[in-house]
Design an enzyme around this catalytic site. Sequence first.
Site, PDB file in Angstrom:
ATOM      1  N   HIS A  76      -6.919  -6.013  -0.258  1.00 20.84           N
ATOM      2  CA  HIS A  76      -5.845  -5.031  -0.157  1.00 20.84           C
ATOM      3  C   HIS A  76      -4.752  -5.521   0.802  1.00 20.84           C
ATOM      4  O   HIS A  76      -4.943  -5.501   2.013  1.00 20.84           O
ATOM      5  CB  HIS A  76      -6.414  -3.698   0.321  1.00 20.84           C
ATOM      6  CG  HIS A  76      -5.409  -2.586   0.299  1.00 20.84           C
ATOM      7  ND1 HIS A  76      -4.720  -2.247  -0.844  1.00 20.84           N
ATOM      8  CD2 HIS A  76      -4.960  -1.756   1.267  1.00 20.84           C
ATOM      9  CE1 HIS A  76      -3.897  -1.252  -0.567  1.00 20.84           C
ATOM     10  NE2 HIS A  76      -4.028  -0.934   0.702  1.00 20.84           N
TER      11      HIS A  76
ATOM     12  N   ASP B 167     -14.557 -22.692  -6.892  1.00 19.57           N
ATOM     13  CA  ASP B 167     -13.898 -22.829  -5.588  1.00 19.57           C
ATOM     14  C   ASP B 167     -14.083 -21.576  -4.739  1.00 19.57           C
ATOM     15  O   ASP B 167     -13.377 -21.361  -3.760  1.00 19.57           O
ATOM     16  CB  ASP B 167     -12.405 -23.120  -5.784  1.00 19.57           C
ATOM     17  CG  ASP B 167     -11.708 -22.033  -6.604  1.00 19.57           C
ATOM     18  OD1 ASP B 167     -12.394 -21.094  -7.071  1.00 19.57           O
ATOM     19  OD2 ASP B 167     -10.476 -22.115  -6.783  1.00 19.57           O
TER      20      ASP B 167
ATOM     21  N   ASP C 220      -8.569  -6.323  -4.808  1.00 14.10           N
ATOM     22  CA  ASP C 220      -8.238  -5.189  -3.934  1.00 14.10           C
ATOM     23  C   ASP C 220      -9.333  -4.134  -4.082  1.00 14.10           C
ATOM     24  O   ASP C 220      -9.587  -3.646  -5.186  1.00 14.10           O
ATOM     25  CB  ASP C 220      -6.874  -4.621  -4.350  1.00 14.10           C
ATOM     26  CG  ASP C 220      -6.323  -3.607  -3.357  1.00 14.10           C
ATOM     27  OD1 ASP C 220      -7.115  -2.789  -2.835  1.00 14.10           O
ATOM     28  OD2 ASP C 220      -5.102  -3.615  -3.112  1.00 14.10           O
TER      29      ASP C 220
ATOM     30  N   ASP D 267     -12.749 -19.324 -14.371  1.00 12.61           N
ATOM     31  CA  ASP D 267     -11.337 -19.716 -14.330  1.00 12.61           C
ATOM     32  C   ASP D 267     -11.171 -21.226 -14.434  1.00 12.61           C
ATOM     33  O   ASP D 267     -10.068 -21.759 -14.335  1.00 12.61           O
ATOM     34  CB  ASP D 267     -10.657 -19.184 -13.063  1.00 12.61           C
ATOM     35  CG  ASP D 267     -11.396 -19.611 -11.791  1.00 12.61           C
ATOM     36  OD1 ASP D 267     -12.020 -20.698 -11.786  1.00 12.61           O
ATOM     37  OD2 ASP D 267     -11.352 -18.852 -10.795  1.00 12.61           O
TER      38      ASP D 267
ATOM     39  N   ASP E 142     -17.148 -17.193 -10.656  1.00 13.56           N
ATOM     40  CA  ASP E 142     -16.239 -18.162 -10.030  1.00 13.56           C
ATOM     41  C   ASP E 142     -15.719 -19.196 -11.033  1.00 13.56           C
ATOM     42  O   ASP E 142     -14.514 -19.443 -11.146  1.00 13.56           O
ATOM     43  CB  ASP E 142     -17.011 -18.831  -8.871  1.00 13.56           C
ATOM     44  CG  ASP E 142     -16.181 -19.809  -8.076  1.00 13.56           C
ATOM     45  OD1 ASP E 142     -15.058 -20.114  -8.506  1.00 13.56           O
ATOM     46  OD2 ASP E 142     -16.664 -20.269  -7.020  1.00 13.56           O
TER      47      ASP E 142
ATOM     48  N   VAL F 282     -13.404 -18.608  -5.670  1.00 18.97           N
ATOM     49  CA  VAL F 282     -12.411 -17.589  -6.023  1.00 18.97           C
ATOM     50  C   VAL F 282     -12.586 -17.181  -7.485  1.00 18.97           C
ATOM     51  O   VAL F 282     -12.610 -18.036  -8.374  1.00 18.97           O
ATOM     52  CB  VAL F 282     -10.971 -18.122  -5.813  1.00 18.97           C
ATOM     53  CG1 VAL F 282      -9.949 -17.054  -6.194  1.00 18.97           C
ATOM     54  CG2 VAL F 282     -10.779 -18.564  -4.374  1.00 18.97           C
TER      55      VAL F 282
ATOM     56  N   SER G  63       0.850  -1.181   0.000  1.00 15.66           N
ATOM     57  CA  SER G  63       0.000   0.000   0.000  1.00 15.66           C
ATOM     58  C   SER G  63       0.896   1.246   0.000  1.00 15.66           C
ATOM     59  O   SER G  63       1.748   1.374  -0.873  1.00 15.66           O
ATOM     60  CB  SER G  63      -0.943  -0.043   1.206  1.00 15.66           C
ATOM     61  OG  SER G  63      -1.988   0.890   1.056  1.00 15.66           O
TER      62      SER G  63
HETATM   63 CA   LIG Z   1     -12.811 -20.103  -9.351  1.00 15.01          CA
END
Ligand SMILES: [Ca+2]
Length: 578
Positions: free
Chosen positions: A495, A278, A449, A274, A271, A280, A204
Amino acid sequence: MRPHSSTQALSLSSTIAAIQAASLAEICTVDYVQAALPVEDLGLAVTIDPSSVSVALATNQTVSSNWFQTAVISYCTATFAYSHNGLSSDTVHVSYLIPSPDKFANRYLSTGGGGLAINSGTQTTTGGVAVGAVAGITDGGFGSFNTQFDAVFLESEGTVNWQATYMFGYQAHHELATLGKQFARNLFSVPEAEKVYSYYQGCSEGGREGWSQAQRFADQFDGLVTGAPAFRYGQLQVNHLSGGVIETELGYSPPPCELEKIRNLTIAACDGLDGKVDGVVARSDLCKLQFDYKDTIGESYYCAAATRGGFPGGPPGGTTPEQNGTVTPKGVAVAKAFTAGLKDSKGRQVYFNPQPASTFTDAETTYNANTSSWLAPITSLGGEWVVRFLQLKNKSNLDTLAGVTVDQLRDWMEFGMQKYYDSLQTTWPDLAPLQAAGTKVLHLHGEADSSIPAASSVRYYEAVRQTTFGDLSYNAGTKALDDFYRLFIVPGAEHCAANTAQPNGGWPITTLQTVIDWVEKGVAPDTLANNGKAISSICRWPLRPLWSGDGASSKCVFDQKSADSWTYKLDAFNFPVY
Ligand SMILES: [Ca+2]
Ligand SMILES: *[C@@H]1O[C@H](CO)[C@@H](O)[C@H](O)[C@H]1NC(C)=O
Ligand SMILES: *[C@@H]1O[C@H](CO)[C@@H](O)[C@H](O)[C@H]1NC(C)=O
Ligand SMILES: *[C@@H]1O[C@H](CO)[C@@H](O)[C@H](O)[C@H]1NC(C)=O
Ligand SMILES: *[C@@H]1O[C@H](CO)[C@@H](O)[C@H](O)[C@H]1NC(C)=O
Ligand SMILES: *[C@@H]1O[C@H](CO)[C@@H](O)[C@H](O)[C@H]1NC(C)=O
């Protein structure tokens, strides 16, 4: 410790000869530290005050953070003061943690701050001790290690304290590292012929402070870890007001729960892009290209009444009532405009915001219990920047956003960029000297972030490529950068930390060791390790993660459309914004 050799002629040989400590306790005395003070001619116009030395011994401390693996360490804290020659009342304090002689590994580490603080106390210095480094912080000359830059920025209303501004901008870190490297050498009587490796770590504002050195003092450090840098200061700080201004212009201040629901639905929708569900969103770029927030209209949301802590520089803490409703077209309009980034009245791009699936931190409204209504936020990072640093008033925030248009934000950005171009902007894009010095930079940024957009780091990386290697093709320029500067986007991360909204993303905590291995063993990181989590690869830009069809492994791939989605033509400005 290293044996002292009488054949090594040191400028302080008479005093250094007295420094023959076997234990940390023996080092941790005022006398020993005074004899090791870096009083050599280091090209700094400063005078150290030997009477200011203080020491404190800490034994068997268990330390942990986002920046190193949990360790049990012992160290001596040595603090001293110096002044700048020719300035009448000026005292700068520096504080260095010293490892025990049997753990010292010929390393020095400088660490940085966050927000408007120039240091983070012992949060990262302890990680330096864990890898055998003398590790330092500075108070910038602001009065104490806890005094922030804004407290001393004005001499009086209308008058800038430029000394403090340049100290915060880059000078204090130049002095901290220059003194610290020599101090480490003196403490352990390292002969001149022997290398003391020097490192930097910060995130930062601390990430900006690292770049402030890399851009100016090519051989200051051998390796740097710079996380989510708060650089492009003139634009970045004003942009913290973008959520409030967008809501004011659209005439709608959504309950926080509505934006939180939009975020959750975005995570759920993106999600799998990708290649693996999961929790993410490791491809927020594909999310940006494929997902439309309007698909969330009509979904119901509910949040219980809560008391929340504030986010430094973000929305203040406070009590929010129970919220129960459905996502509205107006809420979606706010989310869309926020994610698209500021556009001026002529439709030109002014700046950009966090990736989709990030929390809408800078758009988070506050509750007025008197009127039972939600108010557009005036984040203090943005508001204080405008009133104190641009308008030079002794105030901590704007009172109102009334009359503040996007065009006004644009003008404030230009004004601040120009006013602080050589102190705070910190986007000098020519790293040819850094490359020539052999310095390595590990730059990382959380993909989600919500305070400093990940695209900010991508913009700087690309500016460096185009400036330093402007005569090379895209691939050749990227390859050339790869030798000494690598940028890693951390999927799902917030962040400078893991993200509670995408907890499986984690955060890579071994970055200091990684840059040490790069510098000292020539092992350049292709991806970053992530604390043992089975997560998407943390790829180096411009590569992006993608799971294999069976979801067993994640690799790093290049996709032109994805890469392009990260960069913005800031055509609201008539000059380059690196
Ligand atoms: Ca994912
Ligand atoms: C620190 O830990 C070491 C190793 O366990 C032990 O020998 C030593 O006594 C401890 N020191 C203190 C001051 O607790
Ligand atoms: C600004 O205001 C603070 C708080 O009221 C005060 O302590 C400080 O001295 C003021 N600074 C200047 C430069 O006026
Ligand atoms: C969003 O998801 C989190 C879990 O990640 C949950 O705790 C929270 O209640 C959800 N918010 C809304 C508004 O549904
Ligand atoms: C939300 O409001 C609706 C309509 O008033 C009500 O039916 C529902 O029970 C409420 N939900 C909660 C969790 O309070
Ligand atoms: C609400 O009213 C109280 C009492 O009049 C006042 O002190 C407070 O500042 C008001 N709060 C807001 C957010 O306007």
